[in-house]
Design a protein around this motif. Structure first.
Motif, PDB file in Angstrom:
ATOM      1  N   ARG A 137       1.695  -2.204  -2.198  1.00 29.77           N
ATOM      2  CA  ARG A 137       2.491  -1.218  -2.933  1.00 29.77           C
ATOM      3  C   ARG A 137       2.740   0.040  -2.098  1.00 29.77           C
ATOM      4  NH1 ARG A 137      -0.620  -0.893  -6.759  1.00 29.77           N
ATOM      5  NH2 ARG A 137      -1.751   1.036  -6.389  1.00 29.77           N
ATOM      6  N   VAL A 138       1.680   0.594  -1.513  1.00 31.21           N
ATOM      7  CA  VAL A 138       1.837   1.818  -0.722  1.00 31.21           C
ATOM      8  C   VAL A 138       2.684   1.549   0.516  1.00 31.21           C
ATOM      9  CG1 VAL A 138       0.631   3.610   0.575  1.00 31.21           C
ATOM     10  CG2 VAL A 138      -0.346   2.759  -1.572  1.00 31.21           C
ATOM     11  N   SER A 139       2.478   0.420   1.165  1.00 30.42           N
ATOM     12  CA  SER A 139       3.251   0.093   2.369  1.00 30.42           C
ATOM     13  C   SER A 139       4.737  -0.025   2.068  1.00 30.42           C
ATOM     14  CB  SER A 139       2.738  -1.216   2.985  1.00 30.42           C
ATOM     15  OG  SER A 139       1.412  -1.075   3.446  1.00 30.42           O
ATOM     16  N   LYS A 140       5.065  -0.565   0.917  1.00 28.98           N
ATOM     17  CA  LYS A 140       6.483  -0.684   0.551  1.00 28.98           C
ATOM     18  C   LYS A 140       7.070   0.673   0.166  1.00 28.98           C
ATOM     19  CE  LYS A 140       6.585  -5.582  -0.587  1.00 28.98           C
ATOM     20  NZ  LYS A 140       6.828  -6.632  -1.603  1.00 28.98           N
ATOM     21  N   ARG A 141       6.305   1.491  -0.519  1.00 30.21           N
ATOM     22  CA  ARG A 141       6.817   2.811  -0.875  1.00 30.21           C
ATOM     23  C   ARG A 141       6.994   3.695   0.361  1.00 30.21           C
ATOM     24  NH1 ARG A 141       3.513   4.066  -6.546  1.00 30.21           N
ATOM     25  NH2 ARG A 141       4.769   2.636  -7.841  1.00 30.21           N
ATOM     26  N   PHE A 142       6.138   3.518   1.352  1.00 30.93           N
ATOM     27  CA  PHE A 142       6.266   4.266   2.605  1.00 30.93           C
ATOM     28  C   PHE A 142       7.239   3.581   3.567  1.00 30.93           C
ATOM     29  CE2 PHE A 142       1.837   6.483   2.582  1.00 30.93           C
ATOM     30  CZ  PHE A 142       2.158   7.099   1.386  1.00 30.93           C
ATOM     31  N   GLU A 143       7.761   2.428   3.166  1.00 28.77           N
ATOM     32  CA  GLU A 143       8.680   1.618   3.961  1.00 28.77           C
ATOM     33  C   GLU A 143       8.083   1.168   5.293  1.00 28.77           C
ATOM     34  OE1 GLU A 143      12.652   3.192   4.153  1.00 28.77           O
ATOM     35  OE2 GLU A 143      12.733   3.521   1.997  1.00 28.77           O
ATOM     36  N   LEU A 144       6.774   0.982   5.281  1.00 28.48           N
ATOM     37  CA  LEU A 144       6.139   0.285   6.399  1.00 28.48           C
ATOM     38  C   LEU A 144       6.616  -1.159   6.448  1.00 28.48           C
ATOM     39  CD1 LEU A 144       2.589   1.748   5.941  1.00 28.48           C
ATOM     40  CD2 LEU A 144       3.652   1.568   8.191  1.00 28.48           C
ATOM     41  N   VAL A 145       6.838  -1.726   5.266  1.00 27.51           N
ATOM     42  CA  VAL A 145       7.389  -3.078   5.148  1.00 27.51           C
ATOM     43  C   VAL A 145       8.558  -3.013   4.172  1.00 27.51           C
ATOM     44  CG1 VAL A 145       5.161  -4.186   5.615  1.00 27.51           C
ATOM     45  CG2 VAL A 145       5.840  -3.733   3.261  1.00 27.51           C
TER      46      VAL A 145
END
Length: 233
Positions: free
Chosen positions: A166-174
């Motif tokens: 969830r955090v990675s997608k919100r930070f657009e890491l993925v």
């Protein structure tokens, strides 16, 4: 921001900013100085991680305690009656599937080693090969494999649970559309090896403290720098 902006230098900056918001991650405090000292610990972690799939930590602990209190060793778990085993771990949910997965995993380990319940052989393998061996076991996905390989062996592979994803997608890491498997591949690619474990822990802390699924609190310096989700002001 685009996922293309995430260089390793920017990932390092994210790690440092998360450390400033929370605190440094001490691997020895989390997992002991040498988790590989006991060969059976890797198998225990594999079994426990299978139990943890799609269930709260408290119920995982209860199921693991019931399992290891009832059966004397891994051989007894592998040989146990399926229905009895499923009832023993029922608090973990999906009991029938997890009982089958645990017994398949133990069988695969025993057959690979010629009779021993040890994952020590994975230590000598390259990370990709070790992950492939584990995920060849039906019911062992990339998260379960990554937990065992990173937490137990220190191999550089990110375990992507719901918080990390969830955090990675919100930070657009993925990318938002990425599958869980694709998220594992992407984070393994862009996160420096030595930051795999601490960033995993820090992303979970951030997900639990600020970046929850339904009521995110973006009033913190990390979100202000890296996030532009729907909850951000």
């Amino acid at each position: 921001m685009s996922t293309q902006t995430w260089t390793q230098a920017r990932v390092r900056a994210l790690h440092d900013d998360l450390v400033n918001l929370y605190e440094p991650v001490d691997r020895e405090t989390e997992h002991g100085a040498d988790p590989t000292a006991n060969p059976g610990e890797g198998v225990r972690q594999l079994v426990t991680t299978i139990l943890s799939q799609n269930v709260a930590d408290e119920n995982t602990s209860r199921a693991a305690a019931a399992l290891f209190n009832r059966y004397a060793d891994f051989a007894a778990i592998e040989a146990a009656d399926h229905d009895e085993l499923a009832e023993t771990i029922r608090v973990a949910g999906l009991a029938d599937q997890k009982a089958a997965r645990i017994q398949r995993a133990l069988s695969a380990v025993r057959e690979e080693t010629g009779g021993a319940y040890s994952l020590a052989f994975l230590d000598a393998m390259a990370t990709d090969g070790a992950k492939a061996w584990l995920t060849d076991i039906k019911g062992v996905g990339p998260k379960t494999a990554s937990v065992v390989l990173n937490f137990h062996f220190g191999k550089p592979t990110m375990a992507v649970d719901t918080h990390v994803e969830r955090v990675s997608k919100r930070f657009e890491l993925v990318p938002e559309s990425a599958s869980n498997a694709a998220a594992h591949d992407r984070l393994d690619e862009i996160v420096p090896d030595e930051l795999i474990y601490p960033l995993h822990v820090l992303l979970i802390r951030h997900g639990r403290t600020h970046c929850s699924a339904r009521d995110a609190d973006c009033a913190n310096p990390v979100c202000e720098t890296y996030c532009d989700c729907n909850f951000c002001p």
